[in-house]
Each structure stands twice: as structure tokens, then as C-alpha cells.
Design an enzyme around this catalytic site. Sequence first.
Site, short mmCIF file in Angstrom:
data_model
loop_
_atom_site.label_atom_id
_atom_site.label_comp_id
_atom_site.label_asym_id
_atom_site.label_seq_id
_atom_site.Cartn_x
_atom_site.Cartn_y
_atom_site.Cartn_z
N HIS A 167 0.82 -1.22 0.00
CA HIS A 167 0.00 0.00 0.00
C HIS A 167 0.84 1.27 0.00
O HIS A 167 0.33 2.36 -0.23
CB HIS A 167 -0.93 0.00 1.21
N ASP A 376 3.42 9.61 -0.59
CA ASP A 376 2.23 8.83 -0.23
C ASP A 376 2.02 7.77 -1.29
O ASP A 376 2.13 8.07 -2.48
CB ASP A 376 1.00 9.77 -0.20
C1 GDG Z 1 -2.15 3.87 3.30
C2 GDG Z 1 -1.15 4.57 2.38
C3 GDG Z 1 -2.85 4.49 0.54
C4 GDG Z 1 -8.80 9.11 8.32
N1 GDG Z 1 -9.22 9.70 9.46
C5 GDG Z 1 -10.43 9.19 9.72
C6 GDG Z 1 -10.76 8.28 8.72
N2 GDG Z 1 -9.75 8.26 7.88
C7 GDG Z 1 -9.73 7.46 6.64
C8 GDG Z 1 -9.85 8.32 5.42
C9 GDG Z 1 -9.20 7.45 4.37
C10 GDG Z 1 -8.15 6.71 5.17
O1 GDG Z 1 -8.50 6.81 6.54
C11 GDG Z 1 -6.77 7.30 4.98
O2 GDG Z 1 -6.26 6.80 3.79
P1 GDG Z 1 -5.03 7.44 3.04
O3 GDG Z 1 -4.91 6.76 1.73
O4 GDG Z 1 -5.27 8.89 2.90
O5 GDG Z 1 -3.75 7.23 3.96
P2 GDG Z 1 -3.06 6.03 4.84
O6 GDG Z 1 -3.83 5.74 6.06
O7 GDG Z 1 -1.66 6.47 5.05
O8 GDG Z 1 -3.12 4.74 3.89
C12 GDG Z 1 -1.89 5.39 1.33
C13 GDG Z 1 -3.69 3.65 1.47
O9 GDG Z 1 -2.92 2.96 2.46
C14 GDG Z 1 -4.50 2.60 0.70
O10 GDG Z 1 -3.67 1.78 -0.05
O11 GDG Z 1 -3.69 5.31 -0.24
O12 GDG Z 1 -0.98 6.01 0.45
O13 GDG Z 1 -0.26 5.41 3.13
O14 GDG Z 1 -10.11 6.50 3.87
O15 GDG Z 1 -11.19 8.60 5.16
N3 GDG Z 1 -11.92 7.62 8.68
C15 GDG Z 1 -12.81 7.84 9.69
N4 GDG Z 1 -12.53 8.71 10.71
C16 GDG Z 1 -11.37 9.41 10.75
O16 GDG Z 1 -11.16 10.20 11.66
N5 GDG Z 1 -13.98 7.21 9.70
#
Ligand code: GDG
Length: 477
Positions: A167, A376
Site C-alpha cells: 500500500h 504517499d
Molecule cells: C495507506 C497509504 C494508501 C482518516 N481519518 C479518519 C478516517 N480516515 C480514513 C480516510 C481514508 C483513510 O483513513 C486514509 O487513507 P489514506 O490513503 O489517505 O492514507 P493512509 O492511512 O496512510 O493509507 C496510502 C492507502 O494505504 C491505501 O492503499 O492510499 O498512500 O499510506 O479513507 O477517510 N476515517 C474515519 N474517521 C477518521 O477520523 N472514519
Amino acid sequence: MGRMAKERADFLVIANRLPVDRVVHPDGSISWRKSPGGLVTALEPVMKLRGGAWIGWHGASDEDLSEFEHDGLRLVPVPLSESEVEEYYEGFSNATLWPLYHDVVVTPEYHREWWDAYVRVNLRFATKAAELAAENAVVWVQDYQLQLVPQMLREMRPDLRIGFFLHIPFPPKELFQQLPWRRQILEGLLGADLVGFQMPGGAQNFTQLVRQRVGHRTARDTVFLPDGRVVLARAYPISIDAAGFEQLSRTPEVIARAQEIRDSLGNPRHVMIGIDRLDYTKGLPQRLRAFGELISDGTIDVDDAVFVQVATPSRERVMQYRKLRDDINQLVGRINGDVGRIGQQPIQYLHASFPREEMAAMYRAADVMVVTPLRDGMNLVAKEYVATRWDDRGALVLSEFAGAAAELKQAFKVNPHDINGMKSVMLEAMRSNAVDLRKRMRALRKQVMENDIDKWADCFLTDLASVGESGQSGSDD
Ligand code: GDG
């Protein structure tokens, strides 16, 4: 069929964490709640559609839980001791691999005891999967914490189809080669039939390293092993349940809540929002500084703009994360102290996590969504924002260093290291006319709505099923 056979699974996902956090209620009762984070957002809908079992750690140390069901998912906990949490999870996974794979944004630490724990825990996950998988089952191993599992599992169960998806970015060889255990990691991954990456560059870095460090023959996306087996390395840019997110954001409750959020911010001309796990890869200080300077140098008026920054608590026992938390507190305090007025705090900072509905309402409330990671793998927040903009309004400011930038071409692109550049792009996003914004958003929405998480899983699993069939053996590079 006997009982044992029924309990074995034809489709298995293995990830470091189960997709749930335990909640203890005031009366002492417990329940489970979906945990935040990109991997869970992406894989939960896949598992709901396909069934099967999810193997992962449940989040507490020194506790052996039996399998349970939550929200239609079959969850199989793997126990970790307190020292394994420190050495395998906080140590090797999050203080060695995470910074190394994210362009050494902070300096990775290399400790032999951490590596030993990583091997031990990977073996435990592999053993659990070997017990649970039915004959010829498909097993999908997830992410950087479990890179040795494919090889270990193949040794125990050569009948299985094994896929692996990373990821986070797979780094260029100049960085990867720092790792004292580089060869073991490459060989661990080569246990899979298909190794998936977010970006083509990651897949290329991997095959190049395999050629140079392990000495296997490769041709484009194919690795030829001495025993005749082939491994494919390809990019599968991950996505979200786009239609589901849009639907949520169209509910009257979310629409009303979005308005309420804007009202409580004083209905400024520009509402800017950032939502991230509190992580040093996400570029929070850089974007807050850029915004603060736009106000302090008089470019925008403090009455006209508010920046809401949500930072979801993450990895709080890892030293670098605690330091980041203090740094951000200090920075927000300084900026608000310098440029705020009574009743006007230009940065509204929330160190908390929120339900999905509230996330959707925040996306709906944002005129400008600011996503500025230094590095990212993909970034799902950017895609979620786009999915909620069904009226084609709003602007996305997006870092060039997020995987998502390759697909979201019509976003306002920034280099998060360049504060002046970021200031001018943020300003451009704020001041663009509705026609330009609509044109951009339409194109962004087409991309996100057409390339959703089901498509991602289908592509990966279809390729996984066909690895080794004729037509894939190419010639040497
Ligand atoms: C890794 C990789 C890749 C966040 N705060 C809350 C919440 N979230 C959810 C968001 C989003 C997810 O968490 C974050 O996803 P990201 O992709 O932005 O970042 P990482 O956690 O670092 O994810 C990344 C991913 O894996 C998938 O392969 O895209 O690059 O680093 O969905 O909405 N959700 C809720 N409350 C929160 O306070 N419900």
C-alpha cells in the site's frame, strides 16, 4: 463435508491489523468499531463482496482471542506480545520500513532485535494462514508489515495462489539498499505469484532490485525463478467505494451537517480542509505554514478564510509521531496567536477521529481540500473528496508526491517542499472561477467514479488467477 473442511476458507486476506478497534463502554461491555486508515477503507468493501476470512492483529498485546464476526466479516485474530508490538510493529514496521519506503522523510532505524521480531511475527501470520486456507485457496497478503509471509506460506502450502499488495511506495534502489535485510525482503515477496504496487515505478524498482540483488532473470513485469515458477510485478492504483461515498454524501443528514459546519466556522468565503492520519509523511506543517503566511503577509484576510485540519491519532507510541504531535500543536498555536483575532482562529485543529458521516460532511463543507503529502503510496482522502463533490464544485490541491497525482491530473498540483509555490497554488484554487473549477472537477470525478475499489480488486485477482498461464513468458530485457 466435515466440520473442519467447512471452517477453512477459499479466500483469505492477511493484514497486520484486523479492520476493527475495540471500544470499551462505561459499563465495561465491549464492542468493535471499524478502524480508520487507508488499507481498511479499501479492503473492507472487497471482503464484504467476496466473503472469506481476514487474518490480523486485533490491536491489544498479550491477548489471545478466538475468531469472531463483525458486520458480516469473519475475523481471525493473531496475538502479539508486548515486546513484539514494540519490536515488530512500532520498531521494524514503523520506525524502519515506513520511513525508508517514504523517501527517508525521517531517518530509518536499523536494529537486529527488531528484525528478529519481524521474522517471528511474519512466521506466525503465515502459519495461521496455512492452517486456515482451503486446498488451492487464494491468499492475499497486505502491506509492508508482512513482506516475508508470501515465501513462508509457499513453503508450507505450495498449493495456494498467493498475492501480495504493497500500500505504500516501493523505494528506489538507492534507498532500499540501505536495508541490512534487503535480500530477505525481496525473497520474501517473491514467494507470491503476483506482487502488486500502487505505481509502475514501484514495480520497476522491485524487478530491478530482484535482478541485481537476487540475480533472477526478469523481463518487464515478469521474474523467472530457477525452479520454473514466474512472479509478476505490476501496478494496481488503489481506490475507494466511490459510489458508496457519493451516496453517503447525498443524504439529507450529511448535507445539513455540512451547512452546520460552515455556519459554525462563521461562513467565511473560503473553507479549506485537510484530513490526515497524524503522520510525518503527510506534510501537515508545510501546508499550515503556507496558509498562515497567506494571512500574515496580508494576501488573504483572516475574516475570509478558515483552515480546518483534522489529524487522526496514529502510532502514538512511536517517538517520531509524538514529536510531530508536539510540533504541530506548537505551530498551530503560534500561527493562531500571530494572525488570529478575538473569535477568529484561522486554523481550527482537531486531533481526533470521526465517523464516516462526519468525514463526508467535512468534505462537503470544504471549498478547497488540501492534500500535501511529502510522499504517499496513493492517498484515498483525495479520492474521497472528489467522490463527494457531485455538484462539480470545490477544488482539490494535491501534492505531486502522492500516488493519486498520476490519476487526478486536473487537481491543483503542488510541491509541498516549496512553501511559496504552495501559497500561490492555494490562492489560485481559492480564486478560480466556477467554470474552471467545474471543468476540473468533472474530469476528476470521471476518473474516480470509473476506477473504483471493485475494479481494483477485480484487476488484481484476475491477474493473480492467471499468473503462470501461457503467454506471459517474455524474453530477456
Ligand atoms: C495507506 C497509504 C494508501 C482518516 N481519518 C479518519 C478516517 N480516515 C480514513 C480516510 C481514508 C483513510 O483513513 C486514509 O487513507 P489514506 O490513503 O489517505 O492514507 P493512509 O492511512 O496512510 O493509507 C496510502 C492507502 O494505504 C491505501 O492503499 O492510499 O498512500 O499510506 O479513507 O477517510 N476515517 C474515519 N474517521 C477518521 O477520523 N472514519
